[in-house]
Design an enzyme around this catalytic site. Structure first.
Site, PDB file in Angstrom:
ATOM      1  N   ARG A  54       6.853  -1.453  -4.935  1.00 14.86           N
ATOM      2  CA  ARG A  54       7.825  -2.327  -4.267  1.00 14.86           C
ATOM      3  C   ARG A  54       7.166  -3.178  -3.174  1.00 14.86           C
ATOM      4  NH1 ARG A  54       9.509  -0.420  -8.070  1.00 14.86           N
ATOM      5  NH2 ARG A  54      11.539   0.507  -8.513  1.00 14.86           N
ATOM      6  N   SER A 114      19.877  -1.073  -5.720  1.00 17.31           N
ATOM      7  CA  SER A 114      19.259   0.020  -4.963  1.00 17.31           C
ATOM      8  C   SER A 114      18.941  -0.450  -3.547  1.00 17.31           C
ATOM      9  CB  SER A 114      17.976   0.488  -5.660  1.00 17.31           C
ATOM     10  OG  SER A 114      18.265   0.977  -6.941  1.00 17.31           O
ATOM     11  N   GLU A 126      15.217  -1.476   1.083  1.00 20.36           N
ATOM     12  CA  GLU A 126      14.594  -2.332   0.067  1.00 20.36           C
ATOM     13  C   GLU A 126      14.960  -3.812   0.225  1.00 20.36           C
ATOM     14  OE1 GLU A 126      14.550  -2.292  -4.760  1.00 20.36           O
ATOM     15  OE2 GLU A 126      14.037  -0.444  -3.718  1.00 20.36           O
TER      16      GLU A 126
END
Length: 345
Positions: A174, A245, A341
């Site tokens: 990520r 998410s 995120e």
């Protein structure tokens, strides 16, 4: 009129543009000044104008991985660069160049319609192609880094277009060079290498369950299964605001994992490297009793603890307040830090 001025006029600008439809949380937000970028060549001229006026700025793609305040000061670049083109093919790979404004899921669907297999595990991830390398999106055992050949972008520091190889992009979980250098690069195109030799990836538990009686699924079978799983677990932003998410799956050293598994035998985790394990953030949140909990206008989605939702009327401040409560609860129970995120503007 100079050619530079022609390009600025081609990049449509709007004052106080409503961004509610440009962020999947559905927050009420406005851009003080917005530029719609439809061709890469517009970017240098727009950036010259921004620099001359000394405006703060940022890039907004599909708005699927962002938390927007009520007002975005300065300039907001709306990236709508289209185009999908096969630019090369040999015995081993097919090379495809894609405009950064192309919808990611639509691109994945396009690849399968043309028998280019490999991206099917990344189906239904919201956002644009240009955002994919920034976040190094991943799902069900696949990360986009595996298929990227290079990324073309405008380097605002050097004031020129650059082509960054996969190695240059410094991809990690990520993460990427683009994320590490915020507001430096404006992605205009992503070039993918799709291998012609294909192997199904159905090791993840949710996918494996879908193919208990089918040991040889096609790429389209996997695509359909991923879509079905994500639809069941993740709410449609058109119905309830969310950014998918919300937290990254935390990665911990093996020593910490071994301590945790002794206290919590049902702990869900996945191998990462020889010395680390990746923990399921959704499971950690669920174990804190937070799934389905509501805090004013925002809350934790009832079917997936990893997803935070806007029930209507929520703000960036509301969602970040809820996130802080979740982080504190998980850290207090497991000693694990959760990282947000989405990008916070």
């Amino acid at each position: 009129m100079t050619s530079s001025q022609n390009l600025i006029s081609a990049a449509k600008s709007s004052a106080n543009l409503d961004l509610k439809s440009r962020n999947t949380f559905g927050f009420d937000a406005k851009a003080e000044l917005a530029f719609e970028i439809t061709i890469a060549e517009q970017i240098p001229a727009v950036m010259q104008e921004i620099a001359a006026k000394k405006l703060p700025w940022r890039v907004l793609g599909g708005g699927s991985n962002v938390i927007l305040p009520k007002v975005l000061p300065g300039a907001t670049l709306l990236i709508n660069i289209p185009g999908v083109e096969v630019i090369g093919s040999n015995l081993d790979i097919t090379t495809i160049a894609v405009g950064s404004g192309v919808n990611w899921h639509e691109f994945v669907s396009w690849t399968l319609d043309h028998d280019f297999c490999g991206l099917e595990n990344l189906a239904l991830i919201p956002g644009t192609v240009g955002a994919a390398p920034i976040q190094n999106i991943g799902a069900y055992g696949t990360e986009v880094v595996e298929y990227i050949q290079m990324v073309e972008a405008f380097d605002t520091k050097e004031q020129r277009f650059v082509a960054l190889s996969k190695q240059d992009c410094c991809f990690a979980y990520r993460n990427s060079y683009f994320k590490q250098q915020p507001n430096r690069f404006i992605v205009s195109k992503v070039v993918f290498d799709i291998p012609k030799q294909w192997q199904p990836r159905i090791q993840y538990a949710d996918l494996a369950k879908q193919f208990l009686h089918n040991s040889s699924p096609t790429a389209k079978d996997i695509f359909s299964a991923v879509c079905a799983i994500r639809t069941q677990k993740l709410p449609d932003p058109k119905l309830i605001g969310n950014a998918g998410s919300f937290f990254q799956n935390p990665i911990v050293p093996n020593e910490q994992y071994e301590t945790l598994i002794l206290k919590h035998p049902e702990l869900i985790s996945y191998p990462d490297t020889d010395n680390q394990r990746k923990l399921a953030a959704g499971w950690l949140i669920d174990q804190c009793g937070l799934k389905g909990q509501r805090m004013g206008n925002v809350g934790v989605y009832e079917n997936q603890a990893l997803v935070l939702v806007n029930h209507g009327g929520g703000t960036a401040q509301d969602i970040l307040g809820l996130a802080k409560c979740i982080q504190d609860a998980v850290h207090g129970k497991f000693g694990v830090k959760l990282e947000i995120e989405p990008n916070i503007f």
